[in-house]
Design a protein around this motif. Sequence first.
Motif, PDB file in Angstrom:
ATOM      1  N   THR A  39     -12.489  -1.884   0.429  1.00 50.64           N
ATOM      2  CA  THR A  39     -12.232  -2.247   1.826  1.00 50.64           C
ATOM      3  C   THR A  39     -13.528  -2.549   2.566  1.00 50.64           C
ATOM      4  O   THR A  39     -13.647  -3.562   3.262  1.00 50.64           O
ATOM      5  CB  THR A  39     -11.479  -1.115   2.539  1.00 50.64           C
ATOM      6  OG1 THR A  39     -10.224  -0.900   1.886  1.00 50.64           O
ATOM      7  CG2 THR A  39     -11.231  -1.464   4.002  1.00 50.64           C
TER       8      THR A  39
ATOM      9  N   LEU B  76       0.830  -1.209   0.000  1.00 48.56           N
ATOM     10  CA  LEU B  76       0.000   0.000   0.000  1.00 48.56           C
ATOM     11  C   LEU B  76       0.864   1.258   0.000  1.00 48.56           C
ATOM     12  O   LEU B  76       0.563   2.237  -0.702  1.00 48.56           O
ATOM     13  CB  LEU B  76      -0.913  -0.015   1.223  1.00 48.56           C
ATOM     14  CG  LEU B  76      -1.959   1.090   1.319  1.00 48.56           C
ATOM     15  CD1 LEU B  76      -2.974   0.968   0.186  1.00 48.56           C
ATOM     16  CD2 LEU B  76      -2.668   1.054   2.672  1.00 48.56           C
TER      17      LEU B  76
ATOM     18  N   LEU C  72     -10.201   2.068  -3.385  1.00 47.42           N
ATOM     19  CA  LEU C  72      -9.735   1.240  -2.277  1.00 47.42           C
ATOM     20  C   LEU C  72     -10.670   1.344  -1.074  1.00 47.42           C
ATOM     21  O   LEU C  72     -10.901   0.363  -0.364  1.00 47.42           O
ATOM     22  CB  LEU C  72      -8.316   1.643  -1.865  1.00 47.42           C
ATOM     23  CG  LEU C  72      -7.181   1.180  -2.769  1.00 47.42           C
ATOM     24  CD1 LEU C  72      -5.845   1.664  -2.217  1.00 47.42           C
ATOM     25  CD2 LEU C  72      -7.167  -0.340  -2.898  1.00 47.42           C
TER      26      LEU C  72
END
Length: 570
Positions: free
Chosen positions: A96, A68, A92
């Motif tokens: 998530t 990341l 993202l």
Amino acid sequence: MVGVLSTEHARTAAAQDVRHGEIRGRDLVRLQLKLKWTLWKRSYRKNIGKIIGTSIGVLYGLGGLAMLVFLFLGTTLWAGEGELFPQIVRGLGAVTVLLWFLIPVLAFGIDDTLDPRSFALFPRSARELQPGMFAAAALSLPSVFTLLALAIATAFELLWLVLFGQGAGWVVLGALALIPANLAGLGLCLLLPRAWFAHSAARASSRKGRELGGIFGFLAMFVAIYAFSLSAQRIEDLDMLWVREQLPLATEVLAWTPLGALFSVPMDLAEGRVLAALLRALIGAATIMLIWLWWRRSIDLSMTSALTGDASSGQAKVSPLVPRLVPAGPFGAVMGKSLRYWRRDTRYLAALGIYPVVIVFFVAMGFMVPEARTMMLGMAVFMCAMTGLSISNEIGFDGPSGWVNIVAGAPARANLLGRIAAMAVLMIPAVVVITVALPLLYGLPELIPMTLLGSLGAMISGWGTSMVVGVLLPYPSSPPGTNPMKDKSASSSNAMLSMAISMVTVFVPMLPPLGLGIWGAIAGNLTLITGAGVLAIVIGVAVLLIGLRIATVRLDARYPDIFQKVRDHV
């Protein structure tokens, strides 16, 4: 003297005044956090499998955090213009939240240390228990790693605001909204799976339905993994220009959903999109509020269902225990019981459910990568052989009911052979179909004798090995209905030794026919190929007879001792 009396009087009064209303608010939250922390630590005591699994998970987590960091470095400092960074953050963030929901639902479940049903006997409502449960939800490794990932993202978002923000005023607004928005996103991650599982626990459905739901979720996870693996084989065929064109559209759509709305607010403010930021903040806040209320209602209902019991259909069909065409007696009774377990007990169904998924994956891989067909055929034979190990803890699955065999005086030989016969009825037709159809689909019919007879021989050898291991290294199984991904029974030393020994001893006897088969395949000699299959059958039957003899003697001599080891569910 007066001071001492006053102190004692205060203590007595406090002891007499302990009531339901004494522990409130912060004290109850603190108590639940302490309880969660204590139980979580104790769950690792003498649990080798959990310690190893957690260590591997931590290593993967650290690797993910490192990746990341490099991703964000590439889209901020190294990119030059930084245009891709907001899309990455929005995408993202949505992914998530989605993974936080899908992974527990389809695979591992959630940490139910503070299961709301456990509080059913206490005079507490969902409104009182909910804050502590939510705080305790953050005491887990996935929560810690998600928090670390958000801290990394927040740092790079601040850096991006400074380097590429659309004016000082918008930069300040984005920075002020950054931490609250990201923390709210983390809160949504924690809330979603807990609300869903509380709702599932409160539903008035049969236990069998919930158990099958866990198995289907378990299989769905494997289907998704294999589908991703298959798609990765053709990733070079993708039009990367088309992907780059569709990425902004996909991230923008996700940003307008409850999944990605909260993580998009700071980027919107930094880009001067005030209306979009306000609407997305409203979507995120409404989502959290609705899920919080849904979770509260589900907690109340689940605690009620814990006291009233599960619903059932009320219909029971009585059928003969001994199957047709099987002589009545101990052998027939054990075979009938095992067949019934394989049909009804979800622990058994979960053990077999993965095989069709894997076989379909091998077929697809053979068509997508033609040069790998021989290897896929070998892997299919390996999977068919592995089915023979499915009964390596048959005595352990009996659990508390094992006393019936002891009291009834069931002969050990019939007890063991009945279980093998039930497994043979299920697996022999499936193995024959797979090992004949797969070579035909691959255009390799000359390999049918070796794959068919070799698979059957290895599977029969696995039955003999499983009988010996099952009586030498038994271990308690989890109770019926346990989610396959939350089954902790395989964490004991006996379980690990059992699997390791079973896999080695089932394939070592198959080395001679394997070598003969490879020789015949290279030479193109059909006689050698067929001879390898016949040799596998002969060796498999020999291992079965030897294993049956050893297991029978052991079970006759030590059945009460074995029962003592497996009578309690873990």
